[in-house]
Design an enzyme around this catalytic site. Structure first.
Site, PDB file in Angstrom:
ATOM      1  N   ASN A  42      65.314  38.946  31.373  1.00  0.00           N
ATOM      2  CA  ASN A  42      65.578  38.783  29.939  1.00  0.00           C
ATOM      3  C   ASN A  42      67.081  38.734  29.693  1.00  0.00           C
ATOM      4  OD1 ASN A  42      65.516  41.592  30.639  1.00  0.00           O
ATOM      5  ND2 ASN A  42      65.335  42.154  28.485  1.00  0.00           N
ATOM      6  N   ILE A  43      67.489  37.789  28.866  1.00  0.00           N
ATOM      7  CA  ILE A  43      68.899  37.571  28.543  1.00  0.00           C
ATOM      8  C   ILE A  43      69.027  37.665  27.023  1.00  0.00           C
ATOM      9  CG2 ILE A  43      70.866  35.987  28.720  1.00  0.00           C
ATOM     10  CD1 ILE A  43      69.834  36.780  31.494  1.00  0.00           C
ATOM     11  N   GLU A  44      69.733  38.688  26.560  1.00  0.00           N
ATOM     12  CA  GLU A  44      69.813  38.943  25.116  1.00  0.00           C
ATOM     13  C   GLU A  44      71.100  38.368  24.510  1.00  0.00           C
ATOM     14  OE1 GLU A  44      69.118  43.169  24.720  1.00  0.00           O
ATOM     15  OE2 GLU A  44      66.967  42.887  25.141  1.00  0.00           O
ATOM     16  N   CYS A  53      63.100  35.929  26.912  1.00  0.00           N
ATOM     17  CA  CYS A  53      62.332  36.830  27.764  1.00  0.00           C
ATOM     18  C   CYS A  53      62.378  36.386  29.238  1.00  0.00           C
ATOM     19  CB  CYS A  53      60.876  36.863  27.316  1.00  0.00           C
ATOM     20  SG  CYS A  53      60.619  37.617  25.712  1.00  0.00           S
ATOM     21  N   GLU A  55      59.964  36.178  31.536  1.00  0.00           N
ATOM     22  CA  GLU A  55      58.911  35.291  32.053  1.00  0.00           C
ATOM     23  C   GLU A  55      59.143  33.849  31.638  1.00  0.00           C
ATOM     24  OE1 GLU A  55      58.781  37.908  30.047  1.00  0.00           O
ATOM     25  OE2 GLU A  55      56.779  38.183  29.218  1.00  0.00           O
ATOM     26  N   CYS A  88      55.077  39.216  25.310  1.00  0.00           N
ATOM     27  CA  CYS A  88      55.069  39.018  23.852  1.00  0.00           C
ATOM     28  C   CYS A  88      54.281  37.757  23.494  1.00  0.00           C
ATOM     29  CB  CYS A  88      56.501  38.930  23.316  1.00  0.00           C
ATOM     30  SG  CYS A  88      57.318  37.355  23.629  1.00  0.00           S
ATOM     31  N   CYS A  91      55.877  34.350  24.401  1.00  0.00           N
ATOM     32  CA  CYS A  91      55.738  34.010  25.826  1.00  0.00           C
ATOM     33  C   CYS A  91      54.324  33.551  26.141  1.00  0.00           C
ATOM     34  CB  CYS A  91      56.100  35.205  26.701  1.00  0.00           C
ATOM     35  SG  CYS A  91      57.880  35.439  26.818  1.00  0.00           S
TER      36      CYS A  91
HETATM   37  N1  THU Z   1      60.919  41.182  26.981  1.00  0.00           N
HETATM   38  C1  THU Z   1      60.700  40.357  28.045  1.00  0.00           C
HETATM   39  O1  THU Z   1      61.641  39.793  28.624  1.00  0.00           O
HETATM   40  N2  THU Z   1      59.416  40.170  28.446  1.00  0.00           N
HETATM   41  C2  THU Z   1      58.339  40.831  27.946  1.00  0.00           C
HETATM   42  O2  THU Z   1      57.223  40.614  28.420  1.00  0.00           O
HETATM   43  C3  THU Z   1      58.520  41.798  26.860  1.00  0.00           C
HETATM   44  C4  THU Z   1      59.860  41.822  26.233  1.00  0.00           C
HETATM   45  C5  THU Z   1      62.322  41.440  26.575  1.00  0.00           C
HETATM   46  C6  THU Z   1      62.774  40.839  25.292  1.00  0.00           C
HETATM   47  C7  THU Z   1      63.934  41.744  24.944  1.00  0.00           C
HETATM   48  O3  THU Z   1      65.080  41.326  25.664  1.00  0.00           O
HETATM   49  C8  THU Z   1      63.509  43.087  25.483  1.00  0.00           C
HETATM   50  O4  THU Z   1      62.513  42.832  26.449  1.00  0.00           O
HETATM   51  C9  THU Z   1      62.964  44.048  24.434  1.00  0.00           C
HETATM   52  O5  THU Z   1      61.966  43.454  23.677  1.00  0.00           O
END
Ligand code: THU
Length: 133
Positions: A42-44, A53, A55, A88, A91
Site C-alpha cells: 500500500n502506497i499512501e 492498496c 493488492e 476493501c 479492491c
Molecule cells: N489497505 C490495503 O492496502 N489493502 C487492504 O486489503 C486493506 C487496506 C491499505 C489502505 C491504506 O493504505 C491502509 O491499508 C489503511 O486502510
C-alpha cells in the site's frame, strides 16, 4: 502451489509499504501460472483518497510487466490483522475484473493464519463490463 512461499513473498512486500498516515502496512504477492511473482504494497498520500492498496498495486504491477488475466494463478494479501486481512470494496471490484474467476485468493495475517477464498466469494453479484452493453 506452495502457499507458504506465496505468503512469505507477500510478507516481503510489507517492507515496501509507504503508510505514514495509517501506519498500517499491507503486502501482496501475485503468482502467475509460469511461477513468476509480482509484489505490491500500500502506497499512501497526504491527499488520503489518492492512496493505493497493496493488492491493486500487485495486480497493476503484474499487468505492467505484460501479464495477462489468464496467466494469473493466485494472489496473496497480508496485514497485521487479528483475522486474515479482508480486502476493501474498491479492491474487490478491481480484482473481479483483472483476475480470472478461478484465481486462488489467499488472505493472511502476521499471526500465521490464512484463509483461502475466491473472487466470487469476495464479490458476489458483481458489476462487470457485460453490464455496460
Ligand atoms: N489497505 C490495503 O492496502 N489493502 C487492504 O486489503 C486493506 C487496506 C491499505 C489502505 C491504506 O493504505 C491502509 O491499508 C489503511 O486502510
Amino acid at each position: 502451489m506452495d502457499i507458504n512461499y506465496l505468503i512469505s513473498k507477500a510478507k516481503e512486500a510489507l517492507n515496501y509499504s509507504y503508510s505514514p498516515y495509517s501506519k498500517f502496512r499491507v503486502g501482496a504477492a501475485l503468482l502467475t501460472k509460469d511461477g513468476d511473482i509480482y509484489l505490491g504494497a500500500n502506497i499512501e498520500n497526504s491527499s488520503y483518497g489518492l492512496s493505493m492498496c497493496a493488492e491493486r498495486n500487485a495486480t497493476f504491477n503484474a499487468y505492467c510487466h505484460g501479464v495477462k488475466k489468464n496467466d494469473i494463478k493466485a494472489l496473496c494479501i497480508i496485514g497485521d490483522t487479528e483475522k486474515p486481512i479482508s480486502p476493501c470494496g474498491a479492491c474487490r471490484q478491481v480484482l473481479s475484473e483483472l483476475l480470472p474467476k478461478d484465481t486462488i485468493i489467499v488472505l493472511a495475517n502476521l499471526k500465521g493464519n490464512h484463509k483461502i477464498t475466491s473472487i466470487d466469494d469476495l464479490l458476489p453479484y458483481s458489476f462487470t463490463k457485460d453490464d455496460l452493453k
